[in-house]
Write a protein that holds these residues in place. Structure first.
Motif, PDB file in Angstrom:
ATOM      1  N   ALA A 203     -59.032   0.720 -19.613  1.00  0.00           N
ATOM      2  CA  ALA A 203     -60.163   0.059 -18.962  1.00  0.00           C
ATOM      3  C   ALA A 203     -59.721  -0.850 -17.833  1.00  0.00           C
ATOM      4  CB  ALA A 203     -60.956  -0.754 -19.994  1.00  0.00           C
ATOM      5  N   GLY A 204     -58.450  -1.218 -17.792  1.00  0.00           N
ATOM      6  CA  GLY A 204     -57.952  -2.093 -16.742  1.00  0.00           C
ATOM      7  C   GLY A 204     -56.444  -2.251 -16.840  1.00  0.00           C
ATOM      8  N   VAL A 205     -55.852  -2.864 -15.797  1.00  0.00           N
ATOM      9  CA  VAL A 205     -54.408  -3.085 -15.731  1.00  0.00           C
ATOM     10  C   VAL A 205     -54.148  -4.577 -15.554  1.00  0.00           C
ATOM     11  CG1 VAL A 205     -52.269  -2.605 -14.471  1.00  0.00           C
ATOM     12  CG2 VAL A 205     -54.012  -0.813 -14.709  1.00  0.00           C
ATOM     13  N   ILE A 206     -53.224  -5.107 -16.358  1.00  0.00           N
ATOM     14  CA  ILE A 206     -52.752  -6.482 -16.200  1.00  0.00           C
ATOM     15  C   ILE A 206     -51.342  -6.386 -15.637  1.00  0.00           C
ATOM     16  CG2 ILE A 206     -52.446  -8.721 -17.300  1.00  0.00           C
ATOM     17  CD1 ILE A 206     -55.295  -7.517 -17.555  1.00  0.00           C
ATOM     18  N   MET A 207     -51.173  -6.797 -14.391  1.00  0.00           N
ATOM     19  CA  MET A 207     -49.887  -6.658 -13.697  1.00  0.00           C
ATOM     20  C   MET A 207     -49.169  -7.998 -13.656  1.00  0.00           C
ATOM     21  SD  MET A 207     -49.204  -5.365  -9.779  1.00  0.00           S
ATOM     22  CE  MET A 207     -49.979  -3.791 -10.076  1.00  0.00           C
ATOM     23  N   ASN A 208     -47.943  -8.041 -14.198  1.00  0.00           N
ATOM     24  CA  ASN A 208     -47.177  -9.285 -14.251  1.00  0.00           C
ATOM     25  C   ASN A 208     -45.759  -9.024 -13.756  1.00  0.00           C
ATOM     26  OD1 ASN A 208     -46.440 -11.920 -14.786  1.00  0.00           O
ATOM     27  ND2 ASN A 208     -45.996 -11.543 -16.947  1.00  0.00           N
ATOM     28  N   LEU A 209     -45.603  -8.949 -12.424  1.00  0.00           N
ATOM     29  CA  LEU A 209     -44.300  -8.697 -11.808  1.00  0.00           C
ATOM     30  C   LEU A 209     -43.718 -10.030 -11.354  1.00  0.00           C
ATOM     31  CD1 LEU A 209     -45.180  -5.482  -9.740  1.00  0.00           C
ATOM     32  CD2 LEU A 209     -44.264  -5.648 -12.065  1.00  0.00           C
TER      33      LEU A 209
ATOM     34  N   ALA B  33     -47.836  -3.933  -2.714  1.00  0.00           N
ATOM     35  CA  ALA B  33     -47.570  -2.495  -2.649  1.00  0.00           C
ATOM     36  C   ALA B  33     -47.864  -1.832  -3.999  1.00  0.00           C
ATOM     37  CB  ALA B  33     -46.116  -2.244  -2.255  1.00  0.00           C
ATOM     38  N   ALA B  34     -47.517  -2.512  -5.094  1.00  0.00           N
ATOM     39  CA  ALA B  34     -47.775  -1.963  -6.422  1.00  0.00           C
ATOM     40  C   ALA B  34     -49.271  -1.839  -6.681  1.00  0.00           C
ATOM     41  CB  ALA B  34     -47.126  -2.851  -7.488  1.00  0.00           C
ATOM     42  N   VAL B  35     -50.047  -2.849  -6.267  1.00  0.00           N
ATOM     43  CA  VAL B  35     -51.498  -2.801  -6.423  1.00  0.00           C
ATOM     44  C   VAL B  35     -52.078  -1.607  -5.669  1.00  0.00           C
ATOM     45  CG1 VAL B  35     -53.686  -3.966  -5.899  1.00  0.00           C
ATOM     46  CG2 VAL B  35     -51.762  -5.275  -6.826  1.00  0.00           C
ATOM     47  N   LYS B  36     -51.674  -1.439  -4.418  1.00  0.00           N
ATOM     48  CA  LYS B  36     -52.175  -0.333  -3.605  1.00  0.00           C
ATOM     49  C   LYS B  36     -51.798   1.016  -4.206  1.00  0.00           C
ATOM     50  CE  LYS B  36     -52.077  -2.842   0.812  1.00  0.00           C
ATOM     51  NZ  LYS B  36     -51.421  -2.933   2.132  1.00  0.00           N
ATOM     52  N   GLU B  37     -50.571   1.115  -4.719  1.00  0.00           N
ATOM     53  CA  GLU B  37     -50.103   2.387  -5.275  1.00  0.00           C
ATOM     54  C   GLU B  37     -50.899   2.769  -6.515  1.00  0.00           C
ATOM     55  OE1 GLU B  37     -45.863   4.561  -6.420  1.00  0.00           O
ATOM     56  OE2 GLU B  37     -45.895   2.511  -5.637  1.00  0.00           O
ATOM     57  N   LEU B  38     -51.165   1.795  -7.383  1.00  0.00           N
ATOM     58  CA  LEU B  38     -51.934   2.091  -8.585  1.00  0.00           C
ATOM     59  C   LEU B  38     -53.376   2.457  -8.253  1.00  0.00           C
ATOM     60  CD1 LEU B  38     -50.806  -0.469 -11.315  1.00  0.00           C
ATOM     61  CD2 LEU B  38     -50.143   1.912 -11.024  1.00  0.00           C
ATOM     62  N   LEU B  39     -53.971   1.753  -7.302  1.00  0.00           N
ATOM     63  CA  LEU B  39     -55.348   2.052  -6.917  1.00  0.00           C
ATOM     64  C   LEU B  39     -55.459   3.436  -6.278  1.00  0.00           C
ATOM     65  CD1 LEU B  39     -56.647  -1.347  -5.505  1.00  0.00           C
ATOM     66  CD2 LEU B  39     -57.302  -0.232  -7.630  1.00  0.00           C
ATOM     67  N   ALA B  40     -54.424   3.843  -5.546  1.00  0.00           N
ATOM     68  CA  ALA B  40     -54.440   5.172  -4.941  1.00  0.00           C
ATOM     69  C   ALA B  40     -54.327   6.261  -5.998  1.00  0.00           C
ATOM     70  CB  ALA B  40     -53.294   5.307  -3.939  1.00  0.00           C
ATOM     71  N   TYR B  41     -53.754   5.906  -7.143  1.00  0.00           N
ATOM     72  CA  TYR B  41     -53.537   6.879  -8.202  1.00  0.00           C
ATOM     73  C   TYR B  41     -54.715   6.961  -9.166  1.00  0.00           C
ATOM     74  CZ  TYR B  41     -50.609   9.733 -11.260  1.00  0.00           C
ATOM     75  OH  TYR B  41     -50.089  10.768 -11.984  1.00  0.00           O
ATOM     76  N   GLY B  42     -55.440   5.861  -9.327  1.00  0.00           N
ATOM     77  CA  GLY B  42     -56.584   5.841 -10.230  1.00  0.00           C
ATOM     78  C   GLY B  42     -57.366   4.559 -10.067  1.00  0.00           C
ATOM     79  N   SER B  43     -58.686   4.664 -10.054  1.00  0.00           N
ATOM     80  CA  SER B  43     -59.539   3.497  -9.809  1.00  0.00           C
ATOM     81  C   SER B  43     -59.690   2.675 -11.084  1.00  0.00           C
ATOM     82  CB  SER B  43     -60.918   3.951  -9.315  1.00  0.00           C
ATOM     83  OG  SER B  43     -61.736   2.831  -9.054  1.00  0.00           O
ATOM     84  N   LYS B  44     -58.764   1.736 -11.285  1.00  0.00           N
ATOM     85  CA  LYS B  44     -58.793   0.832 -12.433  1.00  0.00           C
ATOM     86  C   LYS B  44     -58.824  -0.608 -11.931  1.00  0.00           C
ATOM     87  CE  LYS B  44     -58.061   4.204 -15.395  1.00  0.00           C
ATOM     88  NZ  LYS B  44     -59.079   4.640 -16.368  1.00  0.00           N
ATOM     89  N   PRO B  45     -59.603  -1.484 -12.569  1.00  0.00           N
ATOM     90  CA  PRO B  45     -59.550  -2.895 -12.171  1.00  0.00           C
ATOM     91  C   PRO B  45     -58.180  -3.471 -12.494  1.00  0.00           C
ATOM     92  CG  PRO B  45     -60.855  -2.634 -14.170  1.00  0.00           C
ATOM     93  CD  PRO B  45     -60.572  -1.248 -13.655  1.00  0.00           C
ATOM     94  N   ILE B  46     -57.668  -4.312 -11.607  1.00  0.00           N
ATOM     95  CA  ILE B  46     -56.315  -4.856 -11.756  1.00  0.00           C
ATOM     96  C   ILE B  46     -56.354  -6.383 -11.719  1.00  0.00           C
ATOM     97  CG2 ILE B  46     -54.005  -4.979 -10.744  1.00  0.00           C
ATOM     98  CD1 ILE B  46     -54.460  -2.202  -9.575  1.00  0.00           C
ATOM     99  N   LEU B  47     -55.774  -6.994 -12.733  1.00  0.00           N
ATOM    100  CA  LEU B  47     -55.582  -8.441 -12.775  1.00  0.00           C
ATOM    101  C   LEU B  47     -54.109  -8.705 -12.546  1.00  0.00           C
ATOM    102  CD1 LEU B  47     -57.048 -10.936 -15.376  1.00  0.00           C
ATOM    103  CD2 LEU B  47     -54.651 -11.060 -14.682  1.00  0.00           C
ATOM    104  N   VAL B  48     -53.808  -9.513 -11.535  1.00  0.00           N
ATOM    105  CA  VAL B  48     -52.417  -9.798 -11.176  1.00  0.00           C
ATOM    106  C   VAL B  48     -52.029 -11.192 -11.657  1.00  0.00           C
ATOM    107  CG1 VAL B  48     -50.795 -10.136  -9.280  1.00  0.00           C
ATOM    108  CG2 VAL B  48     -52.471  -8.274  -9.169  1.00  0.00           C
TER     109      VAL B  48
END
Length: 245
Positions: free
Chosen positions: A46-52, A62-77
């Motif tokens: 349902a979503g991605v929690i990104m903690n880099l 760049a990671a946010v853009k790459e994931l969004l290009a691969y699949g439309s998931k909401p991302i919390l950074v």
């Protein structure tokens, strides 16, 4: 229960975030963007929690853009880059939330819940839902597959609509019952009956699904894999009898 993906380049940080999120969500983990892309391929998250934490701002965006290009998931950074210019760039990359890595657990959980809730409510009630060759009109209660109208009974349509509003999400038995009858469910057998009828009318069987995929031990999900083949009604009936015998 919704599943979220925790993408972190640090095992300890990933464990901390996962422990917080497990109060509400099922949690999957990835240690790289490549792993994350592979994980979200099935569409169940349902979503991605990104903690880099050790990544530069450029790598985070760049990671946010790459994931969004691969699949439309909401991302919390979650990031240590908290200058105004940093946060603006992360949002411009497509993130839905941007919080400091040190955010309190209660706030992280609340923000993740709100982000996913917004995503689920984003689709206008009357908008057509299109998944591959399948199109569903919720207002007119019309379903077409490969350009042909499929005649569905009321609860068959309700079941398909519930699945299609969350493509890739695995619905458990209780959730399927709720989609058909609300809180008052007459029992397990009836759910199986409607699933079988829906499969027949969509021209597929459980053993070779095109849209309706059984997740063994968990439930049922809808996504357009393109694996199955459209079959004639007599072929469907014969195959169903063979499977159920």
């Amino acid at each position: 229960m919704d599943m979220v993906l925790v993408l972190s380049d640090d095992v300890a940080a990933a464990s901390r975030v996962a422990t917080i999120l497990q109060r509400t969500f099922l949690v999957d983990r990835a240690l790289s963007v490549r792993e994350a892309k592979f994980a979200i391929k099935g569409g169940e998250h349902a979503g991605v929690i990104m903690n880099l934490e050790v990544a530069s701002r450029g790598r985070v965006t760049a990671a946010v853009k790459e994931l969004l290009a691969y699949g439309s998931k909401p991302i919390l950074v979650l990031t240590g880059h908290q200058k105004e210019a940093d946060i603006v760039q992360i949002f411009h990359a497509g993130a839905d939330e941007c919080l400091p890595s040190t955010v309190a657990g209660v706030e992280l959980l609340a923000r993740a819940r709100a982000m996913i809730r917004r995503q689920e409510n984003h689709l206008p009630v009357g908008a057509d839902i299109v998944i591959g060759a399948l199109r569903i009109n919720p207002v007119g209660r019309v379903v077409t597959l490969d350009g042909r109208i499929i005649e569905l009974a009321g609860r068959e349509f309700d079941l398909l609509l519930a699945l299609a509003r969350r493509p890739g999400y695995t619905f458990g038995r209780h959730e399927l019952q709720k989609a058909l009858w609300g809180e008052h469910s007459p029992g397990r057998l009836n759910v199986n009956t409607y699933i079988t009828r829906l499969r027949q009318k969509m021209g597929e069987v459980a053993g070779r699904p095109r849209f309706l995929h059984t997740v063994y031990g968990k439930g049922l999900k809808l996504h357009g894999s393109g694996v199955g083949q459209l079959r004639q009604p007599e072929q469907i009936a014969a195959t169903v009898r063979k499977i159920e015998s």
